[in-house]
Design a protein around this motif. Structure first.
Motif, PDB file in Angstrom:
ATOM      1  N   ILE A  98     -49.877 -29.477  17.055  1.00 52.33           N
ATOM      2  CA  ILE A  98     -48.435 -29.635  17.275  1.00 52.33           C
ATOM      3  C   ILE A  98     -47.770 -28.640  16.338  1.00 52.33           C
ATOM      4  O   ILE A  98     -48.074 -28.607  15.140  1.00 52.33           O
ATOM      5  CB  ILE A  98     -47.973 -31.068  16.926  1.00 52.33           C
ATOM      6  N   GLY A  99     -46.851 -27.854  16.856  1.00 49.50           N
ATOM      7  CA  GLY A  99     -46.208 -26.917  15.941  1.00 49.50           C
ATOM      8  C   GLY A  99     -45.230 -26.008  16.621  1.00 49.50           C
ATOM      9  O   GLY A  99     -44.909 -26.205  17.796  1.00 49.50           O
ATOM     10  N   ALA A 100     -44.790 -25.009  15.880  1.00 51.68           N
ATOM     11  CA  ALA A 100     -43.724 -24.081  16.260  1.00 51.68           C
ATOM     12  C   ALA A 100     -42.393 -24.811  16.191  1.00 51.68           C
ATOM     13  O   ALA A 100     -41.596 -24.575  15.298  1.00 51.68           O
ATOM     14  CB  ALA A 100     -43.949 -23.427  17.608  1.00 51.68           C
ATOM     15  N   MET A 101     -42.168 -25.744  17.118  1.00 50.88           N
ATOM     16  CA  MET A 101     -40.939 -26.542  17.070  1.00 50.88           C
ATOM     17  C   MET A 101     -41.326 -28.009  17.085  1.00 50.88           C
ATOM     18  O   MET A 101     -42.467 -28.338  17.418  1.00 50.88           O
ATOM     19  CB  MET A 101     -40.028 -26.169  18.234  1.00 50.88           C
ATOM     20  N   PRO A 102     -40.400 -28.912  16.724  1.00 54.57           N
ATOM     21  CA  PRO A 102     -40.769 -30.327  16.620  1.00 54.57           C
ATOM     22  C   PRO A 102     -41.398 -30.864  17.905  1.00 54.57           C
ATOM     23  O   PRO A 102     -40.791 -30.800  18.968  1.00 54.57           O
ATOM     24  CB  PRO A 102     -39.424 -31.018  16.338  1.00 54.57           C
ATOM     25  N   GLY A 103     -42.630 -31.348  17.796  1.00 53.95           N
ATOM     26  CA  GLY A 103     -43.287 -32.021  18.909  1.00 53.95           C
ATOM     27  C   GLY A 103     -43.899 -31.113  19.952  1.00 53.95           C
ATOM     28  O   GLY A 103     -44.399 -31.601  20.965  1.00 53.95           O
ATOM     29  N   TYR A 134     -49.645 -27.537  21.616  1.00 52.43           N
ATOM     30  CA  TYR A 134     -50.497 -26.450  22.090  1.00 52.43           C
ATOM     31  C   TYR A 134     -51.648 -27.119  22.831  1.00 52.43           C
ATOM     32  O   TYR A 134     -52.441 -27.846  22.228  1.00 52.43           O
ATOM     33  CB  TYR A 134     -51.045 -25.639  20.916  1.00 52.43           C
ATOM     34  N   MET A 167     -37.749 -29.233  23.401  1.00 47.96           N
ATOM     35  CA  MET A 167     -36.309 -29.004  23.243  1.00 47.96           C
ATOM     36  C   MET A 167     -36.001 -27.617  23.797  1.00 47.96           C
ATOM     37  O   MET A 167     -36.914 -26.812  24.000  1.00 47.96           O
ATOM     38  CB  MET A 167     -35.908 -29.083  21.771  1.00 47.96           C
ATOM     39  N   PHE A 188     -39.943 -35.508  21.789  1.00 47.82           N
ATOM     40  CA  PHE A 188     -39.510 -35.606  20.388  1.00 47.82           C
ATOM     41  C   PHE A 188     -38.214 -36.390  20.279  1.00 47.82           C
ATOM     42  O   PHE A 188     -37.240 -36.095  20.974  1.00 47.82           O
ATOM     43  CB  PHE A 188     -39.314 -34.205  19.801  1.00 47.82           C
ATOM     44  N   ALA A 195     -36.128 -37.507  16.934  1.00 47.90           N
ATOM     45  CA  ALA A 195     -36.116 -37.443  15.461  1.00 47.90           C
ATOM     46  C   ALA A 195     -35.871 -38.817  14.842  1.00 47.90           C
ATOM     47  O   ALA A 195     -36.428 -39.139  13.794  1.00 47.90           O
ATOM     48  CB  ALA A 195     -35.049 -36.448  14.996  1.00 47.90           C
ATOM     49  N   GLU A 196     -35.032 -39.648  15.493  1.00 44.89           N
ATOM     50  CA  GLU A 196     -34.648 -40.926  14.891  1.00 44.89           C
ATOM     51  C   GLU A 196     -35.697 -42.019  15.090  1.00 44.89           C
ATOM     52  O   GLU A 196     -35.614 -43.081  14.477  1.00 44.89           O
ATOM     53  CB  GLU A 196     -33.302 -41.415  15.448  1.00 44.89           C
ATOM     54  N   PRO A 226     -41.694 -40.010  15.657  1.00 48.88           N
ATOM     55  CA  PRO A 226     -40.816 -39.031  16.335  1.00 48.88           C
ATOM     56  C   PRO A 226     -41.495 -38.214  17.432  1.00 48.88           C
ATOM     57  O   PRO A 226     -40.832 -37.748  18.335  1.00 48.88           O
ATOM     58  CB  PRO A 226     -40.356 -38.112  15.189  1.00 48.88           C
ATOM     59  N   VAL A 227     -42.819 -38.033  17.341  1.00 45.05           N
ATOM     60  CA  VAL A 227     -43.468 -37.208  18.361  1.00 45.05           C
ATOM     61  C   VAL A 227     -44.323 -38.063  19.284  1.00 45.05           C
ATOM     62  O   VAL A 227     -44.969 -39.017  18.856  1.00 45.05           O
ATOM     63  CB  VAL A 227     -44.335 -36.086  17.728  1.00 45.05           C
ATOM     64  N   ARG A 247     -50.051 -36.260  19.820  1.00 45.10           N
ATOM     65  CA  ARG A 247     -50.751 -36.021  18.556  1.00 45.10           C
ATOM     66  C   ARG A 247     -51.995 -35.185  18.836  1.00 45.10           C
ATOM     67  O   ARG A 247     -52.569 -35.298  19.920  1.00 45.10           O
ATOM     68  CB  ARG A 247     -51.209 -37.357  17.942  1.00 45.10           C
TER      69      ARG A 247
END
Lengths: 326, 220
Positions: B133-138, B141, B178, B195, B197-198, B202-203, B206
């Motif tokens: 998981i990366g680059a942007m939230p959630g 790859y 997003m 995603f 956030a609250e 949040p994701v 996994r």
């Protein structure tokens, strides 16, 4: 309660960020000039990571609706509190109904405003920093707009009459990027050796300038084209703020606070953590120069930074006395 | 087959990048990356462990440990840690392929030399694994794309790719959590939210989770 009167969307609520979530794709974020926000908070007796405002687009004006105190640090710009001029890096009282005005910087790029008690906003993933890319944190995950109202946490900060200021040795006479290039200390990164000897020499020997494409995610630079010895296909990998990537155009990009947590471009170097504030304060068009250092030197710079913060807290406690939020 | 020794490089004064890649992405190496990431969090001074694609970024406090000795510790973890598949959650993601929200579908099929229906059928037939998981939230790859469906990234990234876009970049598949810039190709759209956030978690996805795409519709 404070009310925003004049702003632009690049101005955001920031604290010291939300480390710990890189593996979820969430950037550390937080103030680009962490030291400036931390000192502003400490001047008011706040926790260093209390939420304040990062002003990247000046002029900026706000009105306070209660008697409180503010500290303004970061860029060197003309500041007034009510009808009183406020020196740089200064904390002072402000009365209900008065306005705080920050004019365009003479030197630097980003100002920080801390408020006694800090901005009262709900933490999201452990932080009040605005993550514009993910639209969360801060005020509804967005930049500040005219008419926005923000509450303050209750606080007593007991400033001396007229307030007090701070001066950081390393900020005095720092290069402005116009008359004199800003020096950034770097460590070589994974693909340094994959660049041509000419590119390696140009990277540290030549000057670079910050293009218009510069924001909290990163700065695109212009200068000599940096070439690889041969084309390189990398799998996506985690990156940190300060990473200097070189995309196929050969023009470097420095990744910053809100950068993507993973990237795929070759990395020639990393700007050391202790120098990231210099980038935060470098405006569009500023000239930069990269200076290779040892890992020991970069760690020593970080150690000195932390020591300066401890010294600052000790000095502040001497002036104001230890304060506790009620 | 898992690679012997990762290449270790400095990523600034407070991070090390362990690169275990040997050419193309390898599933067994990725299982080792996950296991080493977990183990690395127990090492003195380590703050974060961030799995990438066959690599691992380890963020540490340089005043609590040093790059040299941490590098040695990570190297021995890499050698001694048992790689194991994660028993992740399986997700079914409904996708509307093509149309205005999947504008590259026809070009993708043409690139693969197949009909649109066959391209979609193959995309939906595979089981994908969330490698990182990366680059942007959630953002997931995803590995497991049929090699015949691979399509090199665009030379010029789009400045905006919409949340929910189902995308292809080289040999990888993904879903946009997003709206953000991306150089990957847009083949469809899903309404699944990746995603929040609250939320307490949040994701949605996994590392180690598996995914099947279900065909909700095809619009050429």
């Amino acid at each position: 309660m404070i009310e925003i009167l004049t702003t632009g969307l690049p101005n955001t609520v920031q604290d010291l960020g939300r480390p710990g979530h890189l593996a979820l794709g969430v950037s550390h974020g937080g103030a680009m000039d962490r030291q400036a926000l931390a000192i502003a908070n400490l001047m008011l007796g706040n926790d260093p990571s209390a939420a304040g405002i990062e002003v990247a687009l000046h002029p900026f004006r706000l009105r306070v609706h209660i008697d409180t105190a503010v500290a303004i640090t970061g860029a060197d710009c003309a500041v007034s509190v009510g009808d009183r001029p406020c020196p740089p890096w200064w904390a002072m009282a402000i009365r209900a109904g008065e306005t705080l005005v920050l004019e365009a910087p003479r030197i630097g790029a980003r100002s920080y405003i801390a408020f006694a008690g800090g901005l009262d906003l709900p933490p999201v993933m452990g932080s009040r920093a605005t993550d514009v890319k993910g639209s969360f944190g801060g005020l509804a995950g967005r930049g500040l707009s005219r008419g926005d109202r923000l509450a303050l946490n209750p606080a007593q900060c007991g400033l001396p009459a007229g307030g007090f200021g701070s001066a950081l040795e390393e900020r005095r006479g720092a290069a402005d990027g116009a008359a004199c290039a800003i020096e950034l200390r770097v460590l070589p990164a994974a693909e340094f050796d994959a660049f041509t000897p000419e590119a390696q020499a140009a990277f540290t020997g030549n000057e670079w300038s910050i293009t218009n494409d510069a924001n909290r995610m990163g700065y695109r630079l212009s200068g000599e084209t940096l070439s690889l010895l041969s084309p390189l296909e990398l799998l996506s990998h985690g990156i940190v703020p300060g990473t200097v990537q070189v995309p196929p155009s050969g023009q470097p990009i420095i990744q910053l606070a809100d950068a993507n947590t993973c990237g795929g471009y070759p990395k020639i170097a990393t700007v050391i953590e202790a120098d990231l504030w210099r980038l935060a304060q470098a405006p569009v068009g500023a000239r930069l120069r990269f200076l290779p250092v040892s890992i020991e030197a970069s760690t020593e710079a970080l150690r000195a930074n932390r020591q300066r913060r401890r010294d600052f807290i000790a000095a502040r406690n001497l002036i104001v006395g230890k304060q506790r939020a009620p | 087959m898992v690679a012997g020794t990762p290449h270790i490089s400095l990523a600034g004064s407070g991070a090390l990048l362990l690169d275990g890649a040997q050419g193309a992405f390898n599933d067994a190496t990725q299982e080792l990356v996950w296991a080493v990431a977990d183990a690395a969090l127990n090492l003195e001074g380590v703050r974060e462990a961030v799995p990438g694609m066959n690599n691992l970024l380890v963020v540490f406090d340089p005043l609590a440990t040093d790059a040299q000795s941490l590098g040695e510790q990570l190297k021995s973890l890499w050698a001694s840690t048992e790689a194991s598949a994660i028993a992740g959650t399986h997700h079914t993601i409904p996708v509307s392929y093509g149309g205005a929200r999947g504008e590259d579908l026809a070009g993708w099929a043409a690139h693969c030399g197949m009909s649109v229906d066959e391209t979609v059928r193959r995309h939906a037939a595979a089981t994908y694994t969330v490698a990182a998981i990366g680059a942007m939230p959630g953002f997931p790859y995803l590995s497991g794309l049929d090699p015949r469906l691979a399509w090199a990234r665009r030379s010029t990234p789009r400045l905006k790719v919409a949340e929910g876009a189902v995308i292809i970049g080289g040999a990888q598949a993904g879903i946009m959590p997003m709206t953000a810039p991306s150089g990957w190709h847009i083949i469809g759209h899903t309404d699944v939210t990746l995603f929040r956030a609250e939320a307490e978690l949040p994701v949605l996805l996994r590392p180690g989770d598996t995914i099947r795409f279900a065909i909700a519709g095809i619009e050429a």
